[in-house]
Design an enzyme around this catalytic site. Sequence first.
Site, PDB file in Angstrom:
ATOM      1  N   ASP A  31       0.489  -1.180  -0.009  1.00 25.97           N
ATOM      2  CA  ASP A  31       0.057   0.241   0.320  1.00 25.97           C
ATOM      3  C   ASP A  31       1.083   1.161   0.233  1.00 25.97           C
ATOM      4  OD1 ASP A  31      -2.202  -2.078  -0.590  1.00 25.97           O
ATOM      5  OD2 ASP A  31      -2.593  -1.197   2.305  1.00 25.97           O
ATOM      6  N   TYR A  32       2.170   1.193   0.642  1.00 27.67           N
ATOM      7  CA  TYR A  32       2.705   2.417   0.646  1.00 27.67           C
ATOM      8  C   TYR A  32       3.377   2.393  -0.463  1.00 27.67           C
ATOM      9  CZ  TYR A  32       6.760   5.185   2.103  1.00 27.67           C
ATOM     10  OH  TYR A  32       7.906   6.167   2.996  1.00 27.67           O
ATOM     11  N   PHE A  34       2.093   1.857  -3.237  1.00 29.86           N
ATOM     12  CA  PHE A  34       1.065   2.159  -3.928  1.00 29.86           C
ATOM     13  C   PHE A  34       0.883   3.796  -3.949  1.00 29.86           C
ATOM     14  CE2 PHE A  34      -2.757   3.300  -5.297  1.00 29.86           C
ATOM     15  CZ  PHE A  34      -3.579   2.620  -6.668  1.00 29.86           C
ATOM     16  N   ASP A  35       0.785   4.606  -3.105  1.00 33.15           N
ATOM     17  CA  ASP A  35       0.516   5.819  -2.399  1.00 33.15           C
ATOM     18  C   ASP A  35       1.917   6.713  -2.741  1.00 33.15           C
ATOM     19  OD1 ASP A  35      -2.030   5.226  -1.139  1.00 33.15           O
ATOM     20  OD2 ASP A  35      -0.625   4.897   1.019  1.00 33.15           O
ATOM     21  N   GLU A 111     -26.592 -16.792 -11.011  1.00 32.08           N
ATOM     22  CA  GLU A 111     -25.674 -15.775 -10.461  1.00 32.08           C
ATOM     23  C   GLU A 111     -25.982 -15.409  -9.197  1.00 32.08           C
ATOM     24  OE1 GLU A 111     -24.465 -12.437 -13.293  1.00 32.08           O
ATOM     25  OE2 GLU A 111     -25.857 -13.998 -14.318  1.00 32.08           O
ATOM     26  N   LYS A 113     -27.309 -12.968  -5.989  1.00 37.11           N
ATOM     27  CA  LYS A 113     -28.043 -11.921  -6.323  1.00 37.11           C
ATOM     28  C   LYS A 113     -27.671 -11.016  -5.222  1.00 37.11           C
ATOM     29  CE  LYS A 113     -33.306  -9.971  -6.684  1.00 37.11           C
ATOM     30  NZ  LYS A 113     -32.873  -8.940  -5.722  1.00 37.11           N
ATOM     31  N   ASP A 115     -27.474  -8.029  -2.721  1.00 37.95           N
ATOM     32  CA  ASP A 115     -28.146  -6.760  -1.647  1.00 37.95           C
ATOM     33  C   ASP A 115     -27.515  -5.266  -2.061  1.00 37.95           C
ATOM     34  OD1 ASP A 115     -30.150  -6.019  -1.043  1.00 37.95           O
ATOM     35  OD2 ASP A 115     -30.385  -6.428   1.050  1.00 37.95           O
ATOM     36  N   ARG A 134     -30.056   3.164 -10.354  1.00 41.38           N
ATOM     37  CA  ARG A 134     -31.535   2.515 -10.986  1.00 41.38           C
ATOM     38  C   ARG A 134     -32.688   3.727 -11.770  1.00 41.38           C
ATOM     39  NH1 ARG A 134     -36.246   0.009 -10.641  1.00 41.38           N
ATOM     40  NH2 ARG A 134     -36.982  -1.769 -11.484  1.00 41.38           N
ATOM     41  N   GLU A 170     -23.855  -4.266  -8.815  1.00 39.04           N
ATOM     42  CA  GLU A 170     -24.759  -3.628  -8.226  1.00 39.04           C
ATOM     43  C   GLU A 170     -23.163  -2.549  -7.278  1.00 39.04           C
ATOM     44  OE1 GLU A 170     -28.111  -4.188  -5.846  1.00 39.04           O
ATOM     45  OE2 GLU A 170     -28.433  -4.411  -8.012  1.00 39.04           O
ATOM     46  N   TYR A 222     -22.445  -8.406 -13.885  1.00 36.08           N
ATOM     47  CA  TYR A 222     -23.662  -8.934 -13.919  1.00 36.08           C
ATOM     48  C   TYR A 222     -24.294  -8.661 -15.356  1.00 36.08           C
ATOM     49  CZ  TYR A 222     -27.750  -6.720 -12.545  1.00 36.08           C
ATOM     50  OH  TYR A 222     -28.692  -5.106 -12.145  1.00 36.08           O
ATOM     51  N   LYS A 285     -31.134 -17.057 -15.163  1.00 33.26           N
ATOM     52  CA  LYS A 285     -31.508 -16.413 -16.390  1.00 33.26           C
ATOM     53  C   LYS A 285     -30.985 -17.818 -17.990  1.00 33.26           C
ATOM     54  CE  LYS A 285     -28.830 -12.045 -14.871  1.00 33.26           C
ATOM     55  NZ  LYS A 285     -28.243 -11.171 -14.961  1.00 33.26           N
ATOM     56  N   LYS A 309     -35.832 -16.403  -4.368  1.00 31.30           N
ATOM     57  CA  LYS A 309     -34.965 -15.547  -2.427  1.00 31.30           C
ATOM     58  C   LYS A 309     -35.049 -16.621  -1.841  1.00 31.30           C
ATOM     59  CE  LYS A 309     -35.286 -11.365  -3.879  1.00 31.30           C
ATOM     60  NZ  LYS A 309     -35.665  -9.994  -3.197  1.00 31.30           N
ATOM     61  N   CYS A 403     -64.053   6.440   7.953  1.00 27.53           N
ATOM     62  CA  CYS A 403     -62.956   7.275   7.001  1.00 27.53           C
ATOM     63  C   CYS A 403     -61.828   8.766   8.539  1.00 27.53           C
ATOM     64  CB  CYS A 403     -62.860   8.179   6.242  1.00 27.53           C
ATOM     65  SG  CYS A 403     -61.197   9.077   5.981  1.00 27.53           S
ATOM     66  N   CYS A 406     -61.444  12.026   7.394  1.00 23.01           N
ATOM     67  CA  CYS A 406     -63.081  12.653   7.355  1.00 23.01           C
ATOM     68  C   CYS A 406     -64.156  12.134   7.765  1.00 23.01           C
ATOM     69  CB  CYS A 406     -62.706  13.341   5.587  1.00 23.01           C
ATOM     70  SG  CYS A 406     -63.671  11.511   4.445  1.00 23.01           S
ATOM     71  N   CYS A 421     -63.067   5.773   1.365  1.00 24.18           N
ATOM     72  CA  CYS A 421     -63.670   6.285   1.885  1.00 24.18           C
ATOM     73  C   CYS A 421     -63.856   6.763   1.060  1.00 24.18           C
ATOM     74  CB  CYS A 421     -63.262   7.816   2.753  1.00 24.18           C
ATOM     75  SG  CYS A 421     -63.081   8.996   3.070  1.00 24.18           S
ATOM     76  N   CYS A 427     -61.908  14.711   1.611  1.00 22.87           N
ATOM     77  CA  CYS A 427     -61.351  13.729   2.164  1.00 22.87           C
ATOM     78  C   CYS A 427     -59.325  14.044   2.219  1.00 22.87           C
ATOM     79  CB  CYS A 427     -60.658  12.759   2.332  1.00 22.87           C
ATOM     80  SG  CYS A 427     -60.080  11.647   3.349  1.00 22.87           S
TER      81      CYS A 427
END
Length: 664
Positions: A31-32, A34-35, A111, A113, A115, A134, A170, A222, A285, A309, A403, A406, A421, A427
């Site tokens: 990392d060093y 790269f920085d 694939e 899904k 979240d 989206r 995603e 995807y 798919k 799901k 209601c 109202c 109603c 209303c």
Amino acid sequence: MTDQQKIEALRNELREHNHNYYVMDNPTISDYEFDMKLRELQALEKQHPEWFDATSPTLRVGGTVTKNFETVLHNERMYSLDNSYSKEDLEDWEKRIQRILGDVKIAFTCELKYDGASISLTYEHGKLVRGLTRGDGVQGDDVTTNIKTIKSVPLQLQGDYPPKFDIRGEIVLPFEGFAKMNAERIENGEEPYMNPRNTASGSLKLQDSTLVAQRPLDCLLYGIVGQDTGIETQWQMLEKARAWGFKVPTVAKLCNSVDEVLAFVEYWDIHRHDLPYETDGVVVKVNSLQYQEELGFTSKSPRWAMAYKFKAEQVSTVLRKITYQVGRTGAITPVANLEPVLLAGTTVKRASLHNADQIAKFDIREGDTVFVEKGGEIIPKIIGVDFTKRPLESKPTQYIDHCPECHTVLERTEGDAKHYCTNYYGCPVQITGRIQHFISRKAMDIEGMGSETVILLFQEGLITTYADLYKLTKEQIMPLERMAEKSAENLVNGVAQSVKIPFERVLFALGIRFVGETVAKKLAKAYKNIDTLMSASAEELTAVDEIGERIAQSVVEFFQNEANRETIARLKSYGVQFELSAEKLENQTEKLKGQTFVVSGVFEKVSREELKKRIEDNGGKVGSSVSSKTTYLVAGDKMGPSKRTKAENLGVQIISEDDFLEMV
């Protein structure tokens, strides 16, 4: 080596290190180191602004502030997916596909899904040019500056990529990074974030891209959309995207049967907890893109994909009180107010009880301990009562008969699950609800105005119908609570700009019961302007494709009402669009009226979508599968043999692209 050569060499080297670290998970320098290289590049670029490159790795650190995120139309619509929850659901889906495609062997790509927050990235000549959320699927917010800070999103592609395409995926927040963010917030005395998904989504709309760059967001891709990509299957699409430099999960699997799909689902339902990201199911798919084209889309989702799901999480909690909400159409929805409980990463305090029948079915009462589930892990719902914990003094729920807003007596027509109603024009909640619908993004999309502003304007007596919006002045709005000069100005300008909204969206915005986006488009196309639509009888309306008696009756009743006719007359006087534009009317005829076409295969002169548009522009109907109601099958190259066979067996005439073009 000149400074320009040094800059180019450093950019290429850092791009490669970024890819190795964030996409391949295989860093080759510390990392060093790269920085240090990044700082050297930043210093050189500062000295030489004339050699600016929009794909430079230095842009990933952020620094741009975006006050307003511009709303942009997607090149191709982003559809949502249908959900399934059982083997039977998947088998039914496969049967529906088989009915359309005929007796062909179908392979499926499975694939996970993930979240997160859905994103669409546009690339031209290998460079990232735009990133859109989206949104509503038709248009999204331009978050390009924030997307550029996400290290796994390539700014410059490698390999044999097409000249222009969109890729969907995603934006996710890995569990480890999410835990670190929350540890820091708690240490600083701040409230922790509730779940990775909402935090990832919120990150995309932060105004300062420097803050986005500090968050450990990741991007998993995807799906590619676009013309002439040279891709023939979903599996090939994943491999190509990976080769071009995108981060594409490797856990996908090519399956040859629903049984293989279910085996994949069962494995990942158990092992998903070992993954670094949140997942909530499997996306299945149809592998062949040719078959995907033949299957097409419904108004909301692709026919060739299904989300399976994972079983939703369940918890139990106490139902404190049942309250009732009034919708803009007068429909009453009972709501369960719950003892707050953590469910699938969020604190749930309320759940819908749907209607009186649902309450009676489960015998749900205030004070009950109830079982709560997130349907599709999005909307909480009550799925039962723990009767062993019911209080001794418990009494059955008496559904309201007036209601709550109202106090009008509620009505319930035979065959309708909901109470209503009927005080449509008096209303308060129905009035504000209709105006809120009118200003919404899919309708008039009025900038500078939200639901709370509508309520405030109504309470102050400034509006009672959506036509009143067009006579508001800055001077009237400025004295109101939370309204400065600029916000008042934005609101008035937003209303003025809305007169450009096309007729079909205005028709949807009117809020006619049962007239959604799709129905509004069909009615606008069939009647061309509001006057001919207003004079149409229920019988005439049912002659329009997909307009049933219930919709027709609702439309007739709406336009028979004098108050509605007066409102429309006022909207007309303010310049609101009540007829199809000249551009939309151009080239529209009734040549193909009463004829149904099925379009299949690959075409040379115009695209499949253009063919379908020409069919509809000339009064014809586009069918998804060959049936006895099909008039013509327009056959292109690589058309599936099953469609040809079915057309021949049913005596449906098969025509070429040239035949069709000559016809119109």
